[in-house]
Design a protein around this motif. Sequence first.
Motif, mmCIF file in Angstrom:
data_model
loop_
_atom_site.group_PDB
_atom_site.id
_atom_site.type_symbol
_atom_site.label_atom_id
_atom_site.label_comp_id
_atom_site.label_asym_id
_atom_site.label_seq_id
_atom_site.Cartn_x
_atom_site.Cartn_y
_atom_site.Cartn_z
ATOM 1 N N LYS A 63 -33.375 -19.736 45.368
ATOM 2 C CA LYS A 63 -34.753 -20.094 45.032
ATOM 3 C C LYS A 63 -34.883 -21.571 44.681
ATOM 4 O O LYS A 63 -35.892 -22.213 45.000
ATOM 5 C CB LYS A 63 -35.257 -19.227 43.875
ATOM 6 N N ASN A 104 -42.790 -7.153 43.170
ATOM 7 C CA ASN A 104 -41.465 -7.517 43.663
ATOM 8 C C ASN A 104 -41.000 -6.489 44.693
ATOM 9 O O ASN A 104 -40.701 -5.345 44.341
ATOM 10 C CB ASN A 104 -40.479 -7.581 42.491
ATOM 11 N N ASN A 135 -39.291 -11.601 43.735
ATOM 12 C CA ASN A 135 -38.709 -12.203 44.938
ATOM 13 C C ASN A 135 -39.750 -12.413 46.031
ATOM 14 O O ASN A 135 -39.581 -13.273 46.902
ATOM 15 C CB ASN A 135 -37.570 -11.323 45.449
ATOM 16 N N SER A 143 -30.037 -15.594 43.784
ATOM 17 C CA SER A 143 -31.285 -16.292 43.482
ATOM 18 C C SER A 143 -31.139 -17.774 43.191
ATOM 19 O O SER A 143 -32.153 -18.465 43.029
ATOM 20 C CB SER A 143 -32.003 -15.600 42.323
ATOM 21 N N ALA A 151 -35.399 -15.938 49.093
ATOM 22 C CA ALA A 151 -35.256 -15.630 47.671
ATOM 23 C C ALA A 151 -33.805 -15.497 47.239
ATOM 24 O O ALA A 151 -33.525 -15.524 46.034
ATOM 25 C CB ALA A 151 -35.996 -14.337 47.340
ATOM 26 N N GLY A 152 -32.846 -15.344 48.201
ATOM 27 C CA GLY A 152 -31.489 -15.104 47.730
ATOM 28 C C GLY A 152 -30.413 -14.960 48.775
ATOM 29 O O GLY A 152 -29.417 -14.285 48.545
ATOM 30 N N ALA A 191 -32.828 -10.544 51.462
ATOM 31 C CA ALA A 191 -33.072 -11.518 50.400
ATOM 32 C C ALA A 191 -33.747 -12.790 50.901
ATOM 33 O O ALA A 191 -34.455 -13.455 50.149
ATOM 34 C CB ALA A 191 -31.764 -11.871 49.698
#
Length: 363
Positions: free
Chosen positions: A83, A137, A175, A80, A251-252, A248
């Motif tokens: 982000k 989420n 997320n 994360s 977001a990641g 992800a």
Amino acid sequence: MTAGALAAPTASAATRPDSSPTRPDYVQRGLDGLVRADGVPAALASVRERAGHTRTYTAGVGDLATGSKVPRDGQVRIGSNTKAFTAVVVLQLVGEGKIGLDTSIETYLPDLVRGDGIDGNRITVRHLLQHTSGLPNYVKYLSDDVRPYAPRDLLDIALQHKAVFEPGKDWEYSNTNYVLAGMLIEKVTRHPLAEELDRRVIERVGLRHTYFPAPGDVKIREPHPKGYYQEAPGSPLRDGTELDPSWAWAAGQMISTNSDLNRFYTALLSGDLLPGAQLRQMRTTVPAEYFGPGARYGLGIVSRPLSCGGRYWGHGGSTTGYETRGGVRGDLRAAANIAVTTQPSDKGVMERVDGLVDAALCR
């Protein structure tokens, strides 16, 4: 994970090319403790002081099967922390007049954000970046099937579930907010997210070991410690290094090193990536105890109190096989990031990592 879950790896010597032999090596001792007492396979740290001196450290082994050394400043999946990168690009576009921070997401992605209690007309760009949208989420509802995901797939999973709260009425980490932020970037710029991250952030501040892997790219390009996970507390560690990161996305999904993260957060807080107005917006925070006592969330960045006074700014990341923690002091006098190569089931392990970040920044 407890130390009894596997044979504790042997701690390796720290790599400190410019350190003084008389300096108390509290970072190395801390990393060694994570390996010996907590059973973390490997721990890596980079500490940067205002004068520009950087010390890098390792402990443990890079591969449990071979016992290989942990690569100095090795690449890891940063979860994360991505982000913060995504938020920077959105805020740059705000500064360019291409996005309105308090404009509804419906304006840019019409007829896309609809569901039970969910209406894109009521969710602003700020709500997305600050996790105040109330969007569920999607990560909570992912299946165990390993498969590639398109961003729309992730959004659709979230929209099958009811809104958590009305936009702007509360705070909850999701997320889904950043998947939408990535889709917003692509819609406005008409370029892939990876290209915008490269041009606007990675190349701009010289992050030589940071990249946004393509969907289906399961490898980590440069020297790296392997990352491990457990299917249940107490179960054997499994190698989770190679995986499709598309679950992800914005977001990641990114890969980096501790030293590159230090460079990124220092450049960000120094004003090298955002105009003053947008940096001030980014640093306007709301309470976010999810990240620990006294923590606050801005727009893609977390503020945490320091034991020596003041606060530090960063984000942190949790993803399969890797945990990262750290950031830069508000006065820019120091930056520190630490990574460990597992996701411990014992919350106390990551509390000790946070404590070591605090010690590094305060000293």
